[in-house]
Design an enzyme around this catalytic site. Structure first.
Site, PDB file in Angstrom:
ATOM      1  N   GLU A  32       2.528  -1.157  12.503  1.00  0.00           N
ATOM      2  CA  GLU A  32       2.802  -0.399  11.276  1.00  0.00           C
ATOM      3  C   GLU A  32       1.528   0.166  10.668  1.00  0.00           C
ATOM      4  OE1 GLU A  32       5.604   1.081  10.695  1.00  0.00           O
ATOM      5  OE2 GLU A  32       6.641  -0.848  10.543  1.00  0.00           O
ATOM      6  N   ASP A  63       7.383   8.398  14.214  1.00  0.00           N
ATOM      7  CA  ASP A  63       8.821   8.533  13.976  1.00  0.00           C
ATOM      8  C   ASP A  63       9.428   9.595  14.895  1.00  0.00           C
ATOM      9  OD1 ASP A  63       8.177   6.827  11.964  1.00  0.00           O
ATOM     10  OD2 ASP A  63       8.324   8.315  10.375  1.00  0.00           O
TER      11      ASP A  63
END
Ligand code: GLA
Length: 387
Positions: free
Chosen positions: A33, A174
């Site tokens: 992340e 993404d």
């Protein structure tokens, strides 16, 4: 069922049936992340929830768009020759952004389209509803205008839309996760070289549960760009001492030496998250290759801890959910996506799912004052034409 209802909405609005239908997934990031814009490894997967479109060709250069998720906005109309973004930031900006980039890149868009859209991803919840819409539009335009875009082209066009038109400095994760989604597999992506490999994700007796804080997270409004800028600042400072291009070129074993440079303590914490998280991604794929799902779960916990204390992007809602999940028997849990609200994921034994959801849900509502939502995440394919 869903497509039938979208088709009838389309017929009511445009007095004709759509000629094609499409789907693009959302994504969860398993681990890695705030790494993509630091040139390291991420490990996301596409999910079976996503965004649908039914479409037909128009004879003129007008676009007429309607979303079942934003019914109150009605039909939004614009012309190909006039694509300024709407200041209110509504959903068609993503469509205009993708079109603008295609035109900038020299692709020919000879006619307009009628489009009805519906998404079953919660908006602003960290499951990439915006990247899903960008990739859906890439797939629609690729099909109708015969653009011959590869999945990588589509991912890059989606990212550029986000960076240049929406104003978020987001990385490539993404859009790549969605464009290259593959049923049953997660994607190990090197965000620096854009090389990737599929890693089969066998959850054994466990399920991947998405836990939504129901606290909305607007990327552009959030501290996302602030974290991006902090990483740029520390990178510039470290370049004076190390031959690096990205923060992820550094190793955890170098942290002790770097700490002697007396960097700003906040920047040092951001750096520690980035470097340790990048190494957790590699370890995750090794654990999964050995079917060690328990070991993988522990890495999820370490990732959340680092995002909570070093990167400081979690918040009371995500922390409450993650800690309640571990208390209720999850073998691993962490926030997923940008943070500051949105969703967390957890790995839970299939036979314990019902009591898990009941326990975590009750604790969350008691602590935060409103309910969380829970979804079972199934790993699905990338964008497709359905009919
Ligand atoms: C958002 C961004 C991604 C990535 C994640 C954090 O989802 O769009 O590019 O930076 O946050 O990992």
């Amino acid at each position: 069922m869903l497509l039938n209802s979208l088709t009838s909405t389309f017929k009511n609005i445009f007095n004709e049936p759509p000629s094609a239908s499409f789907f693009a997934p959302g994504r969860v990031n398993l681990i890695g992340e705030h790494i993509d814009y630091n040139g390291g490894l991420v490990f996301p997967c596409a999910i079976t929830k996503g965004t649908y479109a039914v479409v037909s060709k128009r004879a003129d250069s007008t676009f007429k768009l309607y979303s079942e998720n934003f019914r109150d906005l009605g039909i939004i109309e614009f012309d190909l020759d006039n694509l300024p973004l709407n200041a209110s930031g509504e959903w068609t900006n993503y469509v205009k952004g993708v079109l603008s980039i295609l035109i900038e890149k020299g692709y020919r868009i000879p006619f307009g389209l009628n489009i009805v859209v519906y998404g079953d991803l919660p908006n602003g919840a960290g499951l990439s509803s915006s990247a899903s819409l960008e990739l859906l539009m890439c797939k629609v335009f690729d099909t109708f205008y015969n653009l011959k875009l590869t999945p990588t082209d589509m991912a890059l066009i989606g990212k550029q839309t986000e960076n240049d038109y929406i104003g978020v400095s987001s990385g490539i994760m993404d859009q790549f996760a969605i464009a290259l989604g593959k049923k049953g597999s997660a994607l190990l992506l090197n965000c620096n070289s854009q090389e990737y490999e599929y890693v089969p994700f066998d959850m054994q007796d466990y399920q991947l549960v998405i836990m939504n804080t129901n606290k909305r997270r607007e990327l552009a409004d959030s501290k996302y760009n602030e974290r991006f800028n902090e990483c740029q600042t520390v990178l510039e400072q470290l370049k004076l001492h190390y031959p690096i291009t990205y923060l992820c070129n550094l190793k955890e074993s170098q942290l002790a030496e770097i700490s002697k440079l007396n960097l700003d303590p906040i920047l040092m914490k951001r750096l520690r998250h980035v470097i340790t998280e990048n190494e957790r991604v590699l370890m995750s794929t090794k654990y999964l290759a050995n079917n060690d799902i328990i070991g993988f779960g522990k890495l999820l916990n370490a990732s959340h801890h680092s995002l909570q204390h070093d990167y400081e992007v979690t918040g009371i809602e995500l922390d409450t959910l993650v800690h309640a999940a571990l208390d209720a028997g999850a073998i691993g849990a962490r926030m997923t996506g940008a943070g500051f609200g949105g969703c967390a994921i957890s790995l839970v034994q299939t036979s314990k799912m019902d009591t898990f959801i009941q326990k975590v849900g009750a604790h969350y509502e008691k602590t935060i004052g409103y309910a969380a939502s829970f979804y079972n995440a199934t790993i699905g394919d990338g964008p497709i034409q359905l009919a």
